[in-house]
Design a protein around this motif. Sequence first.
Motif, PDB file in Angstrom:
ATOM      1  N   PRO A  13     -73.752  24.810 -47.243  1.00 20.76           N
ATOM      2  CA  PRO A  13     -74.007  25.934 -46.339  1.00 20.76           C
ATOM      3  C   PRO A  13     -73.796  27.252 -47.063  1.00 20.76           C
ATOM      4  O   PRO A  13     -73.095  27.325 -48.068  1.00 20.76           O
ATOM      5  N   SER A  14     -74.410  28.278 -46.534  1.00 16.61           N
ATOM      6  CA  SER A  14     -74.274  29.600 -47.136  1.00 16.61           C
ATOM      7  C   SER A  14     -72.835  30.066 -47.033  1.00 16.61           C
ATOM      8  O   SER A  14     -72.182  29.872 -45.998  1.00 16.61           O
ATOM      9  N   PRO A  15     -72.305  30.683 -48.097  1.00 17.98           N
ATOM     10  CA  PRO A  15     -70.916  31.150 -48.062  1.00 17.98           C
ATOM     11  C   PRO A  15     -70.733  32.269 -47.057  1.00 17.98           C
ATOM     12  O   PRO A  15     -71.610  33.094 -46.879  1.00 17.98           O
ATOM     13  N   LYS A  16     -69.573  32.271 -46.391  1.00 14.82           N
ATOM     14  CA  LYS A  16     -69.271  33.334 -45.440  1.00 14.82           C
ATOM     15  C   LYS A  16     -68.792  34.564 -46.185  1.00 14.82           C
ATOM     16  O   LYS A  16     -68.131  34.489 -47.207  1.00 14.82           O
ATOM     17  N   ARG A  17     -69.199  35.727 -45.639  1.00 14.61           N
ATOM     18  CA  ARG A  17     -68.800  36.988 -46.259  1.00 14.61           C
ATOM     19  C   ARG A  17     -67.308  37.224 -46.042  1.00 14.61           C
ATOM     20  O   ARG A  17     -66.805  37.075 -44.931  1.00 14.61           O
ATOM     21  N   SER A  18     -66.622  37.622 -47.063  1.00 14.50           N
ATOM     22  CA  SER A  18     -65.204  37.936 -46.976  1.00 14.50           C
ATOM     23  C   SER A  18     -65.023  39.406 -46.655  1.00 14.50           C
ATOM     24  O   SER A  18     -65.795  40.248 -47.115  1.00 14.50           O
ATOM     25  N   LYS A  19     -64.019  39.704 -45.892  1.00  9.43           N
ATOM     26  CA  LYS A  19     -63.762  41.090 -45.530  1.00  9.43           C
ATOM     27  C   LYS A  19     -63.051  41.850 -46.639  1.00  9.43           C
ATOM     28  O   LYS A  19     -63.045  43.066 -46.652  1.00  9.43           O
ATOM     29  N   SER A  20     -62.407  41.150 -47.541  1.00 10.98           N
ATOM     30  CA  SER A  20     -61.653  41.829 -48.597  1.00 10.98           C
ATOM     31  C   SER A  20     -62.542  42.081 -49.796  1.00 10.98           C
ATOM     32  O   SER A  20     -63.464  41.318 -50.081  1.00 10.98           O
ATOM     33  N   ASN A  21     -62.258  43.151 -50.506  1.00 15.94           N
ATOM     34  CA  ASN A  21     -63.029  43.499 -51.693  1.00 15.94           C
ATOM     35  C   ASN A  21     -62.855  42.464 -52.785  1.00 15.94           C
ATOM     36  O   ASN A  21     -63.787  42.159 -53.535  1.00 15.94           O
ATOM     37  N   SER A  22     -61.646  41.896 -52.892  1.00 14.66           N
ATOM     38  CA  SER A  22     -61.387  40.924 -53.950  1.00 14.66           C
ATOM     39  C   SER A  22     -62.218  39.672 -53.744  1.00 14.66           C
ATOM     40  O   SER A  22     -62.795  39.133 -54.686  1.00 14.66           O
ATOM     41  N   ASN A  23     -62.267  39.203 -52.487  1.00  8.97           N
ATOM     42  CA  ASN A  23     -63.077  38.018 -52.206  1.00  8.97           C
ATOM     43  C   ASN A  23     -64.550  38.309 -52.447  1.00  8.97           C
ATOM     44  O   ASN A  23     -65.289  37.453 -52.942  1.00  8.97           O
ATOM     45  N   SER A  24     -64.991  39.525 -52.078  1.00  5.13           N
ATOM     46  CA  SER A  24     -66.389  39.897 -52.278  1.00  5.13           C
ATOM     47  C   SER A  24     -66.729  39.920 -53.763  1.00  5.13           C
ATOM     48  O   SER A  24     -67.766  39.412 -54.184  1.00  5.13           O
ATOM     49  N   ASN A  25     -65.837  40.494 -54.576  1.00  4.68           N
ATOM     50  CA  ASN A  25     -66.077  40.535 -56.021  1.00  4.68           C
ATOM     51  C   ASN A  25     -66.077  39.140 -56.609  1.00  4.68           C
ATOM     52  O   ASN A  25     -66.856  38.822 -57.514  1.00  4.68           O
ATOM     53  N   SER A  26     -65.173  38.294 -56.084  1.00  2.00           N
ATOM     54  CA  SER A  26     -65.097  36.916 -56.585  1.00  2.00           C
ATOM     55  C   SER A  26     -66.378  36.154 -56.278  1.00  2.00           C
ATOM     56  O   SER A  26     -66.902  35.433 -57.132  1.00  2.00           O
ATOM     57  N   ASN A  27     -66.863  36.322 -55.058  1.00  2.00           N
ATOM     58  CA  ASN A  27     -68.114  35.652 -54.692  1.00  2.00           C
ATOM     59  C   ASN A  27     -69.276  36.156 -55.537  1.00  2.00           C
ATOM     60  O   ASN A  27     -70.149  35.380 -55.945  1.00  2.00           O
ATOM     61  N   SER A  28     -69.312  37.478 -55.797  1.00  2.00           N
ATOM     62  CA  SER A  28     -70.380  38.044 -56.611  1.00  2.00           C
ATOM     63  C   SER A  28     -70.333  37.491 -58.020  1.00  2.00           C
ATOM     64  O   SER A  28     -71.367  37.143 -58.605  1.00  2.00           O
ATOM     65  N   ASN A  29     -69.089  37.401 -58.581  1.00  2.00           N
ATOM     66  CA  ASN A  29     -68.979  36.874 -59.940  1.00  2.00           C
ATOM     67  C   ASN A  29     -69.412  35.421 -59.990  1.00  2.00           C
ATOM     68  O   ASN A  29     -70.064  34.992 -60.953  1.00  2.00           O
ATOM     69  N   SER A  30     -69.032  34.663 -58.954  1.00  2.00           N
ATOM     70  CA  SER A  30     -69.432  33.261 -58.919  1.00  2.00           C
ATOM     71  C   SER A  30     -70.937  33.118 -58.805  1.00  2.00           C
ATOM     72  O   SER A  30     -71.544  32.258 -59.471  1.00  2.00           O
ATOM     73  N   MET A  31     -71.554  33.965 -57.975  1.00  2.00           N
ATOM     74  CA  MET A  31     -73.011  33.922 -57.824  1.00  2.00           C
ATOM     75  C   MET A  31     -73.708  34.313 -59.123  1.00  2.00           C
ATOM     76  O   MET A  31     -74.698  33.688 -59.522  1.00  2.00           O
ATOM     77  N   ASP A  32     -73.151  35.325 -59.820  1.00  2.00           N
ATOM     78  CA  ASP A  32     -73.746  35.745 -61.090  1.00  2.00           C
ATOM     79  C   ASP A  32     -73.666  34.617 -62.108  1.00  2.00           C
ATOM     80  O   ASP A  32     -74.632  34.350 -62.848  1.00  2.00           O
ATOM     81  N   ALA A  33     -72.486  33.951 -62.164  1.00  2.00           N
ATOM     82  CA  ALA A  33     -72.323  32.853 -63.118  1.00  2.00           C
ATOM     83  C   ALA A  33     -73.252  31.698 -62.785  1.00  2.00           C
ATOM     84  O   ALA A  33     -73.852  31.078 -63.676  1.00  2.00           O
ATOM     85  N   LEU A  34     -73.359  31.398 -61.491  1.00  2.00           N
ATOM     86  CA  LEU A  34     -74.237  30.305 -61.065  1.00  2.00           C
ATOM     87  C   LEU A  34     -75.700  30.616 -61.392  1.00  2.00           C
ATOM     88  O   LEU A  34     -76.431  29.758 -61.906  1.00  2.00           O
ATOM     89  N   LEU A  35     -76.118  31.846 -61.127  1.00  2.00           N
ATOM     90  CA  LEU A  35     -77.508  32.222 -61.391  1.00  2.00           C
ATOM     91  C   LEU A  35     -77.789  32.235 -62.890  1.00  2.00           C
ATOM     92  O   LEU A  35     -78.869  31.814 -63.340  1.00  2.00           O
ATOM     93  N   THR A  36     -76.786  32.685 -63.692  1.00  2.00           N
ATOM     94  CA  THR A  36     -76.947  32.670 -65.146  1.00  2.00           C
ATOM     95  C   THR A  36     -77.138  31.257 -65.664  1.00  2.00           C
ATOM     96  O   THR A  36     -78.015  30.993 -66.504  1.00  2.00           O
ATOM     97  N   SER A  37     -76.327  30.332 -65.148  1.00  2.00           N
ATOM     98  CA  SER A  37     -76.459  28.935 -65.562  1.00  2.00           C
ATOM     99  C   SER A  37     -77.796  28.358 -65.111  1.00  2.00           C
ATOM    100  O   SER A  37     -78.444  27.607 -65.844  1.00  2.00           O
ATOM    101  N   PHE A  38     -78.201  28.720 -63.927  1.00  2.00           N
ATOM    102  CA  PHE A  38     -79.468  28.204 -63.383  1.00  2.00           C
ATOM    103  C   PHE A  38     -80.654  28.691 -64.210  1.00  2.00           C
ATOM    104  O   PHE A  38     -81.577  27.929 -64.525  1.00  2.00           O
ATOM    105  N   LEU A  39     -80.628  29.981 -64.583  1.00  2.00           N
ATOM    106  CA  LEU A  39     -81.735  30.548 -65.340  1.00  2.00           C
ATOM    107  C   LEU A  39     -81.750  30.083 -66.791  1.00  2.00           C
ATOM    108  O   LEU A  39     -82.777  30.210 -67.475  1.00  2.00           O
TER     109      LEU A  39
END
Length: 508
Positions: A13-39
């Motif tokens: 399922p799609s990840p839920k948005r976190s209200k904290s900046n730290s969680n948001s940055n963590s999710n962004s970094n994870s998405m960037d890493a995942l997309l980098t590996s995918f590409l």
Amino acid sequence: MDSNSILPLLSLPSPKRSKSNSNSNSNSNSMDALLTSFLSLSDSPSIHTSFDRLIQSTVSDSDQNRLIQRALRLGTVLLEAGNRSARRCSSVHNAVVWPLSPDLTVKIFSMLDTQSVCYVAAACSFFQKCAMDPLCFANIDLATLIPKVNNSVVSTMINRSGDALRSIRLGVLPAIPAAPFFSSQPLVYSIRNANDASGYSWNDKRSRQGKESSILTRSCLNSLSGNGGAPGYGFHLRRLHLYNIERMDNASLLTSLSACPNLLDLEIVGLHVELRHTLESVSRNCPLIERLVFESSKTGRDDGLKFPTCNEFVLNCPNITTLALKGFKLHDYKARMLLKGLRKLKHLDLSTSYSFTGAFLKNVSGNGGGDNLEAMILRDCMHLKESEVERFIAAVLAGEFRLLRYLDISNREGLACEGDWSTRCYNASFIPIPQLLEQRPDFCLVVEFPKGSYMDTDQMTGSDLSLPSPSSSSHTFDGSSTSDGSYNSDHGSGGYVIDEENSDYLLN
């Protein structure tokens, strides 16, 4: 990370948005890493195999369908992101390698016609940014051979131009334009016939287009007006040319002209508007007007012009240098008032007009517009009399109309004889050609009587006279109308032109 570890993530399922900046940055970094590996994957068959295994491992049909839809959406998102980034990179690249500065690029684009500007804007994002500058839409030309421009397109162009707007050319052109009238550009066009040279009628073309949105209506120029009485874009407009817009009436034209107080050049061809209302609108709203070309949509049937309207027009529009009123019922006293009152008048075209006999030409060269008259076209004027033309030529020989260089009195039905306009004259032997050429060597006289015969040319010599072939009447730069009048045209025989070389004057 290989494809076997990435593709199962599609089923999560799609990840839920976190209200904290730290969680948001963590999710962004994870998405960037995942997309980098995918590409980083380059083995396309491996991705296909992994995706097939993932589908086969899903038990229910609904889960399989949901997984497939997720893959399709992810592929679409990646494709859009890739295309967007490619356009952005191309735009940056073009901006770097393009040798001209943005300001100079805009200046060059502003010299293109409207259609070319639209083509340029579609080339790349960099060109699009330059082509969206208001200067590129200062001179809007949306005139077409078939209806394919709607009100929305016109409004968009006007809004893009902003305060840079200087000219608008709009409407439906005939397949074969008439010759230009005292201009360096082919700006005058004749009324569209029911069947033009392309073989399609107006209604056929409209139905072939198949869209009501491709038809201009009476509100097509509403964007010229400002809001709340403030000056609109029309305040800066200098030239307005309208051709064969069937749905524009007196009221809508008045609204448009009222928004253009600085208009210098107005051209109206084939609109269903009346001469009286139009001249009243011009008189009240366009005091700076210098050039007015008006061709009737109903040749010979508009007889609404009155004395007060003529007087108001002459008083309020003193800067008129070019006046063309074609296809109207215009009596001699009205024509005389216009010619006598417009003291700066240089070019006069009353082609295909009815009622006047030419008597208005008497005694107008003193203290009036006749002093500055350089060219006059009285072509196909049904009631123009031979005797009045003879008197006018005598006045020219007597020293009047000193600046006149061009005169066209051609008539498809010949000139009217004295006493009975239905009796026609097809011979111009009454004109003293040798004397005229001797006194006015730069004079260009155009006379064509297709239904008659050539005049006796024994009295003319050398290059003073050019006899065109029966099919060469267009060489006279006659500017005649192609509209349907109350009499038929017969171009089976030719006419004659005196000093044809001087006809280039029309294009200067």
